[in-house]
Design an enzyme around this catalytic site. Structure first.
Site, PDB file in Angstrom:
ATOM      1  N   HIS A 169       0.831  -1.204   0.000  1.00 48.32           N
ATOM      2  CA  HIS A 169       0.000   0.000   0.000  1.00 48.32           C
ATOM      3  C   HIS A 169       0.869   1.259   0.000  1.00 48.32           C
ATOM      4  CE1 HIS A 169      -3.606  -2.294   0.578  1.00 48.32           C
ATOM      5  NE2 HIS A 169      -3.207  -2.786   1.726  1.00 48.32           N
ATOM      6  N   CYS A 190      -0.922  -2.886 -18.181  1.00 48.99           N
ATOM      7  CA  CYS A 190      -1.721  -2.084 -17.254  1.00 48.99           C
ATOM      8  C   CYS A 190      -1.216  -2.210 -15.820  1.00 48.99           C
ATOM      9  CB  CYS A 190      -3.197  -2.468 -17.321  1.00 48.99           C
ATOM     10  SG  CYS A 190      -3.537  -4.187 -16.876  1.00 48.99           S
TER      11      CYS A 190
END
Length: 562
Positions: free
Chosen positions: A188, A487
């Protein structure tokens, strides 16, 4: 005397600033502490339920005002806060005479231990559980929840790791950069740092010795931290501070010789799409449809899904929008779809595979995508995650056809898909490489594990060879050329973007904040040079050697502080 620490650079930038460490965690309550004086089991259970609901609501409210990766992180953490199993376990402990603080502490500890034992993605969720536990206990005590420290001057934030909800609310006006002793390139901390443009280093193990007030230099490019920096570090920081401003992205990705490389955005909501369009993105290369499903106990209705997808399509009228079908499982469990008892969820029933376990959800999602597409001017392409074989690709293409979706594709995230790319892409219209998962599966290295951060690097030559195999397979597909995009996070690295184009990648999709940097560097090379640099990276013996060789050939990276 200066002291050097080494970690993994995950977001470019060179800065000097004072250290502020994350505050000490919430102190644990006494084991099995009894009910407060005058409290009943009913009143204490109600107090516990109110605290968990308040924490979940607070996280959801913060998610609603956030966008992109921050919103996704906060939504996932809110889902953990409202987990019924956790509340049920804690309530049982209250019924046995334990106070609410001790009950939630013990119940969350048991859940986190179970998740840690599973390893991989589920072990990463243990951090979320413990973060939620601390927030609930803080609410019960009436004390502030854990969070980013306050400071009158900008600082470098140092921590063992950052909780998702904290990472998602970092203020770039106060935080100069991030250093964690744990975490990996796809943690994160890393993802949010890149989205905010903050210099960041993870897996710098010895930085636990840094204390508040220490003056440090951090280099988010090569992953170094220097306590008590000298003249060399000061010069580097000054050079970064005076770097040439990036030209704004003009909405047209191309190389110096005019070779077109459309630059698209990764989005997770209608608000994300609007922001990406305003940033000049030429379309959407990855629509994460999980935003419709996370935080729910039941599958969203057809009309709810149609409205959510239409909000994205409307932001890119007449442009391409690539929709990834539900990527549930592993780190994104859903109570109505996934099995949380799997011994190894990262290698389990996730993504496209859930259609075999719970038939119907995928078909209903495709129907909703098709209806939203029919009412929009967007050029909608649809791809499935975790496709491993040509047979799976063909089956997904058939589902798309049945729903009326004309451009089916697949994500290449596992080595088998890359190695069989010719056969795989022959069954569909396009492929998109998810470099985050492809890297971790190729290197057998959990992308969240700080100890394996050096392995979990998309510059690894083995990963680049699989990217090339995918592009070569798409070029040789039966019936003609199939485009192959990227992506994953690798597309947002300007130097690696050049290599990817040289390997044959046709489009790049990234966080919207990365668009100007990638566009600027692509415009400094022509296709022959990109191909030569790709060959250099393929021939390297390590990720470090590949990165260093390519960066040396791209002096504009230093010009722009990239």
């Amino acid at each position: 005397m200066s002291q050097l620490f080494s970690g993994v650079g995950v977001s470019a930038g060179r800065v000097i600033g004072p250290v502020r460490r994350m505050p000490e965690p919430i102190a644990a309550p006494a084991d099995g502490a009894p009910l407060p004086a005058g409290a009943s089991i009913e009143s204490e259970s109600a107090r516990l339920a109110e605290a968990t609901a308040a924490v979940a609501a607070g996280l959801k409210a913060r998610a609603a005002s956030a966008t992109g990766d921050a919103a996704a992180v906060l939504k996932a953490t809110a889902l953990m806060a409202s987990d019924r199993t956790l509340l049920k376990s804690a309530t049982k402990l209250v019924a046995s005479g334990t106070c609410a603080e001790s009950a939630i502490w013990e119940a969350a500890d048991a859940v986190a231990t179970q998740l840690g034992a599973l390893g991989g993605y589920m072990a990463e969720r243990a951090t979320d559980v413990l973060d939620v536990r601390a927030r609930i206990v803080a609410h019960l005590r009436g004390t502030p929840a854990p969070g980013i420290p306050d400071s009158d001057e900008p600082f470098v934030l140092c921590a063992v790791d950052l909780a998702p909800a904290d990472t998602a609310t970092l203020d770039p006006a106060r935080v100069l950069g991030l250093v964690t002793s744990d975490g990996g390139p796809q943690s994160h901390t890393a993802i949010i740092a890149r989205s905010l443009g903050l210099p960041a280093i993870v897996a710098a193990r010895d930085t636990t010795s840094l204390v508040d007030g220490d003056l440090i230099f951090i280099d988010g490019i090569d992953g170094t931290v220097v306590r008590d920096p000298g003249t060399e570090e000061s010069a580097l920081a000054e050079s970064y501070a005076s770097r040439e401003a990036l030209p704004g992205f003009d909405g047209s990705g191309a190389l110096a010789d005019g070779h077109l490389v459309p630059l698209l955005a990764n989005v997770g909501s209608g608000a994300d799409a609007v922001a990406a369009a305003a940033a000049g993105a030429q379309g959407v290369g990855l629509l994460r449809t999980e935003f419709c499903f996370l935080g729910r106990d039941i599958e969203p209705s057809h009309q709810e899904q149609v409205a959510a997808y239409a909000a994205v399509f409307d932001a890119f009228d007449e442009a391409k929008v690539v929709v990834r079908t539900l990527d549930a499982g592993a780190d994104k469990p859903l109570p109505f779809l996934t099995d949380d008892t799997e011994p190894n969820p990262a290698l389990g029933v996730r993504g496209y595979r859930t259609d075999s376990a719970v038939p119907g959800v995928l078909a209903r999602q495709l129907d909703a995508i098709a209806e939203a597409a029919a009412g929009s001017g967007a050029e909608v392409w649809t791809m499935a995650p975790m496709i491993s074989t040509p047979a799976e690709a063909a089956a997904f293409a058939a589902l798309c056809t049945a729903a009326g979706l004309k451009v089916p594709g697949v994500m290449v995230e596992v080595p088998s898909a890359a190695l069989l790319a010719r056969a795989l892409t022959s069954e569909v219209a396009f492929a998109s490489i998810g470099t985050n998962d492809l890297t971790q599966y190729t290197m057998a290295a959990d992308r969240q594990l700080g100890a394996l951060a050096e392995l979990n690097d998309p510059w690894q030559p083995a990963v680049l060879h699989l990217v090339k195999a995918t592009c070569d397979g798409g070029a040789a597909a039966r019936g003609g050329f199939r485009p192959v995009g990227v992506c994953g996070e690798a597309a947002a690295d300007p130097a690696l973007a050049v290599v990817l184009v040289g390997l044959g990648v046709t489009t790049l999709s990234m966080n919207r904040r990365a668009l100007p940097a990638v566009a600027a560097i692509l415009k400094t090379v022509d296709l022959p040079l990109a191909r030569r640099l790709a060959e250099i990276a393929l021939d390297a013996d390590s990720a470090e050697a590949a990165r260093a060789a390519v960066r040396t050939a791209l002096p504009e990276l230093d010009l722009y502080g990239l």
